[in-house]
Design an enzyme around this catalytic site. Structure first.
Site, PDB file in Angstrom:
ATOM      1  N   LYS A  67       0.584  -1.159   0.084  1.00 51.62           N
ATOM      2  CA  LYS A  67       0.312   0.037  -0.453  1.00 51.62           C
ATOM      3  C   LYS A  67       0.505   1.145  -0.175  1.00 51.62           C
ATOM      4  CE  LYS A  67      -1.364   2.339   3.457  1.00 51.62           C
ATOM      5  NZ  LYS A  67      -1.965   2.780   4.771  1.00 51.62           N
ATOM      6  N   ASN A  68       2.155   1.184   0.877  1.00 46.66           N
ATOM      7  CA  ASN A  68       2.842   3.118   1.032  1.00 46.66           C
ATOM      8  C   ASN A  68       3.572   2.959  -0.216  1.00 46.66           C
ATOM      9  OD1 ASN A  68       1.437   2.623   3.364  1.00 46.66           O
ATOM     10  ND2 ASN A  68       3.312   2.148   4.640  1.00 46.66           N
ATOM     11  N   ARG A 104       2.807  14.547  12.945  1.00 45.81           N
ATOM     12  CA  ARG A 104       3.664  14.134  10.760  1.00 45.81           C
ATOM     13  C   ARG A 104       3.335  15.661  10.265  1.00 45.81           C
ATOM     14  NH1 ARG A 104       1.134   8.481   9.027  1.00 45.81           N
ATOM     15  NH2 ARG A 104      -0.673   9.370  10.032  1.00 45.81           N
ATOM     16  N   ARG A 146      -8.288  -0.235   5.313  1.00 46.32           N
ATOM     17  CA  ARG A 146      -7.723   0.254   4.742  1.00 46.32           C
ATOM     18  C   ARG A 146      -5.890   0.189   4.701  1.00 46.32           C
ATOM     19  NH1 ARG A 146      -5.400   4.533   8.132  1.00 46.32           N
ATOM     20  NH2 ARG A 146      -4.464   5.581   6.279  1.00 46.32           N
ATOM     21  N   ASP A 195       5.439   0.896  11.970  1.00 47.54           N
ATOM     22  CA  ASP A 195       4.777  -0.460  11.368  1.00 47.54           C
ATOM     23  C   ASP A 195       4.290  -1.590  11.716  1.00 47.54           C
ATOM     24  OD1 ASP A 195       2.940   2.748  10.560  1.00 47.54           O
ATOM     25  OD2 ASP A 195       4.102   1.805   8.475  1.00 47.54           O
ATOM     26  N   CYS A 246      -4.487   8.201  10.009  1.00 42.55           N
ATOM     27  CA  CYS A 246      -4.588   7.969  11.972  1.00 42.55           C
ATOM     28  C   CYS A 246      -4.249   8.929  13.083  1.00 42.55           C
ATOM     29  CB  CYS A 246      -4.105   6.097  12.168  1.00 42.55           C
ATOM     30  SG  CYS A 246      -4.325   5.275  10.813  1.00 42.55           S
TER      31      CYS A 246
END
Length: 437
Positions: free
Chosen positions: A22-23, A121, A400, A308, A116
């Site tokens: 995904k990233n 961030r 997600r 993560d 999230c």
């Protein structure tokens, strides 16, 4: 709102296919804005975040079509340079359209992003770098207003802190800037290497790929390309820890050791074997150990242990033999899963940015609530190992970032099911073009 029900206590045994990252896919999709030709991405996972990015790109003028795991996007003309709050609020990665829009159209209006709730961030590093490249930037009513009337120009950007999103945003913008841009202190995550390789396939000139110093020669235009998204190292790490916490034996098909060396090292120290196979990685607890060993872990930018996977590793440590100290250095609010693990019988004490975990003989199933993407999957792992039934609420977070989570676990023997909420108005996902299957 859907829930996930798990009956724990069954070792996971079998093969788990690892989806595309995904990233990696999200910035690759944003890179499609840099050209008026077609960018075709293979190995794209089906996730809510992918749908959100597709929705955002479509309102910028992109035409998207999907067939299986292949996603094609073509943006012959940018029809809107505004990234609206209603879409951007859903996902942090929406900020990645800022660099491409500004580089191609010389203007962009992007809502400050959501995602999230794991920390602030800030995007100040993105904005500072773009300013050095000639952009004029203001913040107005929650929107980043960026203009570069003369276009962006090359610059030497020194990042004071490691920023994955900032590196991705400026890397893309630099491809269409005039002259040479050097990124010093660039993030080194595999997803950035994947993005750089795709940009090269689109005609960019980038030196230093895989290092913390990237040198980009700007081009007047980029062309289309076909690129395969790398396997998701975070999904692989999650399922590997799932095998370890249940005392199972799983093969992660498609997983790559090179992107998981720090994780494999810590698992090995904890008594969990991670070995390469012809098709990926095999993970199992050492046959001589009844429980994993407690080990300390500190999250770090790549190639260190990823933030993560911190919540998932903490779940493993709740059942370890001995104590462990888990220190979070990336985000300041990433222990929200701790109270839920404690509800299941874990012994965890948080002191600022560190959590002391004392292993217990067993966890007990309980109703728990997910708070963010990685925290939610840590509760799944705990539920797989716990005695009795665990019911996890707010599982939209899982959608997600994890493709076919329940079915992948079920094929390895887990008792897990999704409990559907009462029917309501169906917002659905993004409606891809006619090629969608």
């Amino acid at each position: 709102m859907d829930k996930i029900r798990i009956v724990g206590g069954r070792p996971l045994k079998g093969r788990i296919p690892i989806s595309g990252a995904k990233n990696a896919a999200l910035p690759l999709m944003a890179a499609g804005l840099l050209t008026d030709e077609t960018l075709t991405l293979n190995n794209v996972p089906r996730l809510a975040d992918i749908d959100s990015m597709a929705e955002l790109l479509a309102q910028h003028g992109a035409c998207l079509a999907r067939e299986g795991a292949t996603l094609s996007l073509t943006t012959p003309t940018i029809t809107s340079t505004v990234a609206p709050y209603d879409i951007v609020r859903k996902m942090r990665a929406s900020i990645l359209v800022l660099g491409p829009l500004l580089a191609r159209c010389r203007t962009a209006s992007v809502s400050l992003p959501g995602g999230c709730s794991i920390g602030t961030r800030p995007v100040d590093l993105h904005l500072s770098a773009l300013t050095q490249m000639g952009a004029e930037i203001t913040l107005d009513d929650g929107y980043i207003q960026a203009r570069a009337p003369q276009g962006l120009h090359g610059a030497e950007i020194v990042f004071p802190l490691v920023t994955v999103g900032g590196t991705e945003n400026i890397l893309m913008a630099a491809c269409l800037a005039k002259g040479t841009t050097t990124l010093v202190g660039a993030a080194r995550e595999p997803e950035i290497t994947d993005l750089a390789q795709c940009l090269v396939a689109m005609g960019a000139t980038i030196e230093g790929i895989g290092t913390d110093c990237l040198r980009i020669e700007g081009r007047e235009r980029l062309h289309g390309a076909t690129h395969r998204v790398i396997p998701d190292r975070l999904e692989a790490g999650t399922f590997g820890i799932a095998g370890a916490i249940t005392g199972g034996d799983v093969e992660l098909v498609g997983a790559q050791m090179e992107s998981l060396r720090a994780v494999a090292h810590l698992l090995d120290t904890a008594g969990v074997e991670v070995t390469e196979t012809a098709e990926g990685l095999r993970v199992r607890r050492h046959p001589d150990l009844a429980r994993a060993r407690g080990v300390d872990v500190t999250t770090q930018p790549f190639p260190g242990f990823p933030t993560d996977l911190q919540a998932q590793f903490m779940a493993l440590m709740t059942l370890a033999d001995g104590a462990s100290l888990i220190t979070e250095t990336i985000f300041e609010n990433r222990f929200m899963h701790v109270p839920e693990l404690v509800r299941m019988g874990a012994s965890i004490t948080v002191h600022g940015s560190s959590a002391q975990v004392r292993g217990v003989p067993a966890l007990k199933g309980a109703p728990v609530m997910a708070t963010d993407l990685r925290a939610s999957v840590s509760l799944v792992l705990a539920g797989l190992a716990a005695e009795g039934e665990t019911v996890i609420s707010r599982v939209y977070h899982l959608d997600r970032g994890y493709e076919n989570l329940e079915s992948k676990l079920q094929t390895c023997g887990a008792i897990v099911e999704r409990v559907k909420a009462a029917p309501q108005h169906d917002a659905g996902g993004f409606a891809f073009g006619q090629a969608d299957r």
